[in-house]
Write a protein that holds these residues in place. Sequence first.
Motif, PDB file in Angstrom:
ATOM      1  N   ASP A 102       0.827 -10.576  -6.029  1.00 14.23           N
ATOM      2  CA  ASP A 102      -0.455 -11.031  -6.568  1.00 14.23           C
ATOM      3  C   ASP A 102      -1.474  -9.901  -6.689  1.00 14.23           C
ATOM      4  OD1 ASP A 102      -0.767 -10.753  -3.800  1.00 14.23           O
ATOM      5  OD2 ASP A 102      -1.361 -12.836  -3.460  1.00 14.23           O
ATOM      6  N   ILE A 103      -1.525  -9.019  -5.701  1.00 18.40           N
ATOM      7  CA  ILE A 103      -2.506  -7.937  -5.758  1.00 18.40           C
ATOM      8  C   ILE A 103      -2.184  -6.960  -6.887  1.00 18.40           C
ATOM      9  CG2 ILE A 103      -3.627  -6.080  -4.461  1.00 18.40           C
ATOM     10  CD1 ILE A 103      -4.306  -8.902  -3.539  1.00 18.40           C
ATOM     11  N   TRP A 104      -0.905  -6.772  -7.193  1.00 16.67           N
ATOM     12  CA  TRP A 104      -0.545  -5.931  -8.335  1.00 16.67           C
ATOM     13  C   TRP A 104      -1.188  -6.484  -9.611  1.00 16.67           C
ATOM     14  CZ3 TRP A 104       2.150  -1.368  -9.056  1.00 16.67           C
ATOM     15  CH2 TRP A 104       2.479  -1.047 -10.365  1.00 16.67           C
ATOM     16  N   LEU A 105      -1.117  -7.805  -9.777  1.00 11.77           N
ATOM     17  CA  LEU A 105      -1.733  -8.415 -10.953  1.00 11.77           C
ATOM     18  C   LEU A 105      -3.245  -8.210 -10.935  1.00 11.77           C
ATOM     19  CD1 LEU A 105      -1.518 -10.117 -13.509  1.00 11.77           C
ATOM     20  CD2 LEU A 105      -1.624 -12.172 -12.075  1.00 11.77           C
ATOM     21  N   LEU A 106      -3.875  -8.413  -9.764  1.00  8.89           N
ATOM     22  CA  LEU A 106      -5.321  -8.244  -9.672  1.00  8.89           C
ATOM     23  C   LEU A 106      -5.745  -6.809  -9.963  1.00  8.89           C
ATOM     24  CD1 LEU A 106      -6.306 -10.356  -6.529  1.00  8.89           C
ATOM     25  CD2 LEU A 106      -6.314 -11.028  -8.935  1.00  8.89           C
ATOM     26  N   GLU A 107      -4.913  -5.861  -9.590  1.00  9.57           N
ATOM     27  CA  GLU A 107      -5.234  -4.450  -9.849  1.00  9.57           C
ATOM     28  C   GLU A 107      -5.213  -4.119 -11.337  1.00  9.57           C
ATOM     29  OE1 GLU A 107      -3.136  -2.581  -5.802  1.00  9.57           O
ATOM     30  OE2 GLU A 107      -2.116  -2.524  -7.738  1.00  9.57           O
TER      31      GLU A 107
ATOM     32  N   GLN B 273       0.805  -1.218   0.000  1.00  8.94           N
ATOM     33  CA  GLN B 273       0.000   0.000   0.000  1.00  8.94           C
ATOM     34  C   GLN B 273       0.840   1.271   0.000  1.00  8.94           C
ATOM     35  OE1 GLN B 273      -2.755  -0.380   3.285  1.00  8.94           O
ATOM     36  NE2 GLN B 273      -3.298  -2.463   2.676  1.00  8.94           N
ATOM     37  N   VAL B 274       2.104   1.189   0.409  1.00 10.49           N
ATOM     38  CA  VAL B 274       2.910   2.409   0.504  1.00 10.49           C
ATOM     39  C   VAL B 274       4.172   2.388  -0.356  1.00 10.49           C
ATOM     40  CG1 VAL B 274       2.072   2.874   2.843  1.00 10.49           C
ATOM     41  CG2 VAL B 274       4.236   1.629   2.549  1.00 10.49           C
ATOM     42  N   GLU B 275       4.723   1.206  -0.631  1.00  8.48           N
ATOM     43  CA  GLU B 275       6.029   1.163  -1.306  1.00  8.48           C
ATOM     44  C   GLU B 275       5.958   1.584  -2.765  1.00  8.48           C
ATOM     45  OE1 GLU B 275       8.288  -2.366   1.230  1.00  8.48           O
ATOM     46  OE2 GLU B 275       7.456  -2.789  -0.743  1.00  8.48           O
ATOM     47  N   GLY B 276       4.966   1.086  -3.476  1.00  7.48           N
ATOM     48  CA  GLY B 276       4.833   1.381  -4.896  1.00  7.48           C
ATOM     49  C   GLY B 276       5.519   0.367  -5.785  1.00  7.48           C
ATOM     50  N   ASN B 277       4.946   0.151  -6.969  1.00  7.68           N
ATOM     51  CA  ASN B 277       5.538  -0.678  -8.025  1.00  7.68           C
ATOM     52  C   ASN B 277       5.955  -2.066  -7.528  1.00  7.68           C
ATOM     53  OD1 ASN B 277       5.415   1.374 -10.158  1.00  7.68           O
ATOM     54  ND2 ASN B 277       6.853   2.469  -8.855  1.00  7.68           N
ATOM     55  N   ASN B 278       5.042  -2.705  -6.831  1.00  7.84           N
ATOM     56  CA  ASN B 278       5.285  -4.047  -6.295  1.00  7.84           C
ATOM     57  C   ASN B 278       4.913  -5.068  -7.375  1.00  7.84           C
ATOM     58  OD1 ASN B 278       5.943  -5.972  -4.376  1.00  7.84           O
ATOM     59  ND2 ASN B 278       3.974  -5.857  -3.337  1.00  7.84           N
ATOM     60  N   LEU B 279       5.684  -5.085  -8.433  1.00 11.97           N
ATOM     61  CA  LEU B 279       5.315  -5.743  -9.686  1.00 11.97           C
ATOM     62  C   LEU B 279       5.128  -7.248  -9.569  1.00 11.97           C
ATOM     63  CD1 LEU B 279       7.798  -3.902 -12.100  1.00 11.97           C
ATOM     64  CD2 LEU B 279       5.482  -3.232 -11.455  1.00 11.97           C
TER      65      LEU B 279
END
Length: 299
Positions: free
Chosen positions: A58-63, A49-55
Amino acid sequence: MVSRRQFISYTSMALAASGPMLSAKAAPKAGQIRFPDNFIWGAASAGHQVEGNNLNADIWLLENVKPSIFHEPSGDAANSLELWEVDLDLAKNLGLNAYRFSIEWARVEPEPGRFSQAMLDHYKRIIEGCHQRGLLPLVTFNHFTSPIWFSAQGGWTNQEAPALFARYSAKVAEQMADAIGYAVTFNEPNILRLLRALNLPQGMWQGQRAMLAAAAKASNSDRFCCINAANFEDLDAMTAQLIEGHKLGTQAIKAANSKLPVGFSLAMFDDQAAGENSLRDAKRQELYGDWFKAAATSD
C-alpha cells in the motif's frame, strides 16, 4: 558514500581495536555498567524501507500517486531483498547478537488468499542466516505496510481486517515459528494517534486525505486506509481493530509454537512530569492505555 563492504571493514577494525571492553563478559572497571550475559544487542530493519521495489504494498502506491505526502518513492531502497546476507554480516561484525526484520505481507500474500511459497522460503532463509551467524531472529509480521488489496478494502477500518491478518500470520507461523526468537505482530500501530497528539498542522492531514483519495481512485476502491496513513477521524476505530488483530494474530502464531514470545512495539514519547498538575499520566493513559491492556491480556 560508504559502501556495505567498506562499512563491514570499518566496523571490523573498530571492534578489533576496542578489544575486550565490548564484551559483556569482560570484567567492568570502576563506574562501568556490566550488562547481563543474555542481554540482547541488536539492529532492526523494516522490509519496505530496505528491500526495494515492494510493488504490491500500500505504501508503494501512496508514494507514487499524485498528490503524495511522501517526498520521493522508495524505489530500489537498499536492495536488501537481494543483499540481506550482507546486512546480516554487518550486524554480526558490529558485535551484535540479534537482528530484527519484517516479513512483507504484500510479498507473501500479493492477492487475497494466494500465498507465495517462494517468498516464504526467502524469509526462512533469512532466519536460517541469522542462526548461522549467531544472531537471534526477531521477526515483525507487519511493519507498517500491507498489501494494496487489503488497504483498498478499507485497511484497518474494515471489520474483516483482524481475521485477514490472523490468516496471514498463521500461514507464516506454521513455517517459521519454531525458528523465531521473538515475534512482533505490529510495529508502532499507535503512530498516527501519537502524531495526532502533537497537533500537527492541518495541512498534513489534508495532504494525507488527498493522497488517500488518489490511492482509492487508482485501486478502484471506495476507501483506502493504511496503518501509518489514515484520515484523522478513523484513528480511534483503527486502534480497536488493530488490538483485535494483535490478539487474533497472537493466537495464530502461538498455535504454531505455544512457547514463542509474541508482542508488539509501540511508538512512545519520553514523557516527563512538570509540576503538581502534570497531565503526564492522563496523556499516557490516552495514548497507550488500550495497548497496555491488550499486552496484559493477549499473551
